[in-house]
Motif scaffolding. Sequence first.
Motif, short mmCIF file in Angstrom:
data_model
loop_
_atom_site.label_atom_id
_atom_site.label_comp_id
_atom_site.label_asym_id
_atom_site.label_seq_id
_atom_site.Cartn_x
_atom_site.Cartn_y
_atom_site.Cartn_z
N MET A 1 51.00 42.34 26.79
CA MET A 1 49.86 41.52 27.15
C MET A 1 50.17 40.79 28.46
O MET A 1 51.28 40.32 28.68
CB MET A 1 49.55 40.50 26.07
N THR A 2 49.18 40.70 29.35
CA THR A 2 49.36 39.99 30.61
C THR A 2 48.46 38.77 30.64
O THR A 2 47.43 38.71 29.98
CB THR A 2 49.01 40.91 31.80
N GLU A 3 48.91 37.78 31.40
CA GLU A 3 48.11 36.57 31.55
C GLU A 3 46.81 36.89 32.27
O GLU A 3 46.81 37.63 33.27
CB GLU A 3 48.89 35.53 32.35
N PRO A 4 45.65 36.38 31.80
CA PRO A 4 44.40 36.61 32.53
C PRO A 4 44.46 35.95 33.90
O PRO A 4 44.95 34.83 34.04
CB PRO A 4 43.34 35.96 31.63
N THR A 5 44.00 36.66 34.91
CA THR A 5 44.08 36.13 36.26
C THR A 5 42.99 35.10 36.52
O THR A 5 41.87 35.21 36.00
CB THR A 5 43.97 37.27 37.29
N SER A 6 43.34 34.09 37.30
CA SER A 6 42.34 33.10 37.70
C SER A 6 41.79 33.42 39.08
O SER A 6 40.92 32.70 39.57
CB SER A 6 42.98 31.70 37.72
N LEU A 30 29.67 24.77 46.64
CA LEU A 30 29.99 24.51 45.23
C LEU A 30 31.48 24.65 44.93
O LEU A 30 31.90 24.47 43.78
CB LEU A 30 29.19 25.45 44.33
N GLY A 31 32.28 24.98 45.94
CA GLY A 31 33.73 24.95 45.72
C GLY A 31 34.48 26.23 45.99
O GLY A 31 35.73 26.22 46.01
N LEU A 32 33.81 27.36 46.21
CA LEU A 32 34.53 28.57 46.56
C LEU A 32 35.00 28.48 48.01
O LEU A 32 34.36 27.82 48.85
CB LEU A 32 33.66 29.82 46.37
N HIS A 33 36.09 29.13 48.31
CA HIS A 33 36.70 29.02 49.64
C HIS A 33 36.27 30.18 50.53
O HIS A 33 36.40 31.35 50.16
CB HIS A 33 38.23 29.03 49.51
N VAL A 34 35.73 29.84 51.71
CA VAL A 34 35.46 30.84 52.75
C VAL A 34 36.67 30.84 53.67
O VAL A 34 36.97 29.81 54.30
CB VAL A 34 34.19 30.49 53.55
N PHE A 102 44.53 33.78 49.02
CA PHE A 102 44.71 33.29 47.66
C PHE A 102 45.79 32.22 47.58
O PHE A 102 45.88 31.48 46.59
CB PHE A 102 45.04 34.45 46.71
N ALA A 103 46.63 32.12 48.59
CA ALA A 103 47.59 31.02 48.65
C ALA A 103 46.89 29.70 48.93
O ALA A 103 47.42 28.63 48.65
CB ALA A 103 48.64 31.30 49.73
N VAL A 104 45.66 29.78 49.46
CA VAL A 104 44.86 28.58 49.76
C VAL A 104 43.99 28.20 48.57
O VAL A 104 43.87 27.01 48.23
CB VAL A 104 43.98 28.81 51.01
N ALA A 105 43.37 29.19 47.93
CA ALA A 105 42.46 28.92 46.81
C ALA A 105 42.39 30.14 45.91
O ALA A 105 42.60 31.27 46.35
CB ALA A 105 41.07 28.55 47.32
N ASP A 106 42.07 29.90 44.63
CA ASP A 106 41.98 31.00 43.66
C ASP A 106 40.62 31.70 43.68
O ASP A 106 40.50 32.81 43.17
CB ASP A 106 42.25 30.48 42.25
N GLU A 107 39.60 31.02 44.22
CA GLU A 107 38.26 31.59 44.22
C GLU A 107 37.75 31.68 45.65
O GLU A 107 37.59 30.66 46.34
CB GLU A 107 37.31 30.76 43.36
#
Length: 351
Positions: A1-6, A30-34, A102-107
């Motif tokens: 089993m693997t951890e679900p990715t964020s 709303l919070g997503l990173h461009v 992704f080092a800056v933000a997960d989304e």
Amino acid sequence: MTEPTSRRVVFVVGSGRSGTSTMAGTLRTLGLHVPQPEVVADATNPKGFGEPRWVVDLHTELLARSNVQVSDARPRAWLDTGTTSGDHATRARVAAWLEEQFAVADELVVKDPRAAWFLGLWRAAADRCDAIPSYVTMLRPVTEVVGSKQTYYGRIGAGSDQGAVTRTAAWINMMLHTERATRGQQRAFVRYGDLLDDWTQPVFALGEAFDLAGVKTAMAADIAEVHRFIDPSLRRVTMTWDDIGVPDRLRELADETWQALDAIASDDSAGNQERCDQLRAAYAEQYAEAEAFAHSTVVAQRRTAAAEARREAAAQPTRSGADRVPHAVRAMVPPAARQKIRKAMGRERPA
């Protein structure tokens, strides 16, 4: 089993002038990173494009290597861009850049109208980064898209009708292939009109469907900021077929394409997807007929271009190898040596 990715990356796709910038800007608020830096806003899009500069530059480079335009009406253009973007070096390059983001933000939200040509490339990069990709295709009536492009980007071809025909065909090609390329993936189709009327319904539905923490946990201040960002007056061009002259067959195919995509926005079923397959085949057939009609014109233009190239070549004076050496370099050779060189080349001046 693997951890679900964020990790999540939302690709906002669809034809330019369809509301893609409005959607990307909303998700960013709303919070997503461009990924930064972004393309600078201008008169054609005063509230900003929401486009990462690196992504736009990459796609521009790949389109040039593929000999494909941003809005290309040729069905075979998809094969050309797929071939160009399929090499290992390009895929590794995109995956490395995405990992940096992704080092800056997960989304993340990645938007560029050119992205539809390279969705396979981005899907592979997301997989390498252990991220879940999702796709938002913006829908806007073709007459409004074509009218907006002609208003803000100018007219192409010999006249306004030719520009409208080319852009209508390119819209059909782009939208039907985008539907096919995102099929089987986590996706949604959002009508631009719905986004302007009440953005909360389609956007919060996306947050749930794509499991976007930034959207699902948006604060009241962020929501108020989106209300200020989205203005119904953003729909500045509302043209109809009466304003845009295209042949009846192309107009009918464009209308049917809009109806099929509009249906998928409400019901992404196998039946509606099959209808898009039928329309894509019909478009390819109609385009092939148009190419056959225009073959003589293409051949004539190639002959004209070849003749012009021959005339330009004939007008250029013949230059020896020595003449092509910069004067500054020739001056470094001692006079006695230069005389020997000229003599050896049969260019000794008479006494």
